[in-house]
Design a protein around this motif. Structure first.
Motif, PDB file in Angstrom:
ATOM      1  N   VAL A  89      36.297  51.916  36.177  1.00 18.91           N
ATOM      2  CA  VAL A  89      37.127  51.636  34.999  1.00 18.91           C
ATOM      3  C   VAL A  89      38.522  52.243  35.154  1.00 18.91           C
ATOM      4  O   VAL A  89      39.532  51.565  34.957  1.00 18.91           O
ATOM      5  N   ALA A  90      38.586  53.515  35.520  1.00 15.80           N
ATOM      6  CA  ALA A  90      39.863  54.230  35.525  1.00 15.80           C
ATOM      7  C   ALA A  90      40.767  53.810  36.671  1.00 15.80           C
ATOM      8  O   ALA A  90      41.981  53.652  36.488  1.00 15.80           O
ATOM      9  N   LEU A  91      40.212  53.620  37.863  1.00 17.11           N
ATOM     10  CA  LEU A  91      41.034  53.376  39.040  1.00 17.11           C
ATOM     11  C   LEU A  91      41.246  51.898  39.337  1.00 17.11           C
ATOM     12  O   LEU A  91      42.291  51.512  39.879  1.00 17.11           O
ATOM     13  N   PHE A  92      40.277  51.068  38.959  1.00 12.80           N
ATOM     14  CA  PHE A  92      40.354  49.649  39.308  1.00 12.80           C
ATOM     15  C   PHE A  92      40.468  48.731  38.090  1.00 12.80           C
ATOM     16  O   PHE A  92      40.429  47.516  38.219  1.00 12.80           O
ATOM     17  N   GLY A  93      40.597  49.316  36.907  1.00 16.91           N
ATOM     18  CA  GLY A  93      40.880  48.507  35.727  1.00 16.91           C
ATOM     19  C   GLY A  93      39.699  47.817  35.097  1.00 16.91           C
ATOM     20  O   GLY A  93      39.858  46.793  34.424  1.00 16.91           O
ATOM     21  N   GLY A  94      38.506  48.379  35.268  1.00 13.68           N
ATOM     22  CA  GLY A  94      37.361  47.804  34.577  1.00 13.68           C
ATOM     23  C   GLY A  94      36.113  47.759  35.419  1.00 13.68           C
ATOM     24  O   GLY A  94      36.160  47.772  36.650  1.00 13.68           O
ATOM     25  N   LEU A  95      34.983  47.703  34.760  1.00 15.04           N
ATOM     26  CA  LEU A  95      33.684  47.552  35.402  1.00 15.04           C
ATOM     27  C   LEU A  95      33.086  46.221  34.968  1.00 15.04           C
ATOM     28  O   LEU A  95      32.958  45.938  33.769  1.00 15.04           O
TER      29      LEU A  95
END
Length: 240
Positions: free
Chosen positions: A136-142
């Motif tokens: 979520v934090a590094l790649f913009g979502g799960l």
């Protein structure tokens, strides 16, 4: 929303994010990427079980809203992807059978959804909180798959968070993009709106998840909104 995630399929060739955790930047205690999207829309999931494709469209909206200018996929484009992946025919409701998340990811990478392709994806361990937070934090979502209990549907209709971890009445599989988290809860997009859930709820009902890498997440110049760049990541991953 209509449910439409088929049961998890395991493919041993799928990359796993745990392999890359040692070289990823630090994980913040809280993050929220939703602020630049005023209207999520349902992308067909109000009438068709295309949640797997609608979740992909919502991630495209988030990535572009943070890195450049928000791109809003049309419902027609999302349904076209759903049809190409599953054989869904709007003229024959019996063909609305849902989709497998891996099939959607592979189509998204090779053909694109609503004109946008992803570069890669990696499986996230549903029981591993740092992996979830990193995605979520590094790649913009799960890109997450859950077995949705009836109590969660009822809570959504009532505008309440998903908190009940004692409901074994599973209504069906559902795909959701998780787009923010803090110490006590996470937020996903479902039914065209933000939906809060507790960490305990996610631990009970999530059984698959994927970190997705998209060029849409990179600003001009190569930096992501989370602060790292593709070239550095590529260099760090080479020894692995």
């Amino acid at each position: 929303m209509k449910l439409g995630r088929k049961p998890r399929r395991i493919d041993k060739r799928t990359f796993k994010i745990e392999r890359y955790m040692p070289v990823l930047p630090p994980i913040p205690t809280a993050i929220d990427w939703t602020g630049n999207v005023p209207d999520w829309g349902e992308l067909g999931n109000d009438t068709v079980g295309d949640c797997t494709c609608a979740a992909a469209g919502h991630l495209e909206m988030l990535w572009t809203s943070q890195a450049s200018t928000e791109y809003i996929p049309s419902t027609a484009d999302v349904l076209a992807a759903y049809s190409a992946i599953t054989g869904y025919n709007p003229a024959d409701p019996s063909t609305d059978q849902g989709a497998n998340m891996l099939d959607v990811l592979n189509f998204w990478r090779n053909a694109g959804i609503a004109g946008h392709k992803i570069k890669a994806y990696a499986a996230v361990n549903p029981a591993n909180v740092p992996q979830i937070k990193s995605s979520v934090a590094l790649f913009g979502g799960l890109y997450a798959g859950v077995n949705l209990p009836q109590s969660a549907i009822d809570a959504t209709m009532a505008g309440q968070p998903w908190t009940n971890v004692n409901d074994n009445n599973i209504a069906g599989g559902h795909a959701i993009p998780i787009v923010s988290y803090n110490l006590t809860s996470l937020t996903c997009i479902t039914g065209g709106q933000k939906q809060i859930m507790t960490w305990a709820w996610l631990a009970k009902y999530m059984d698959e998840g994927y970190c997705v890498l998209s060029q849409d997440w990179f600003k001009p110049g190569g930096l992501t909104p989370s602060g790292f760049n593709m070239q550095t990541l590529n260099n760090d991953l080479q020894p692995l």
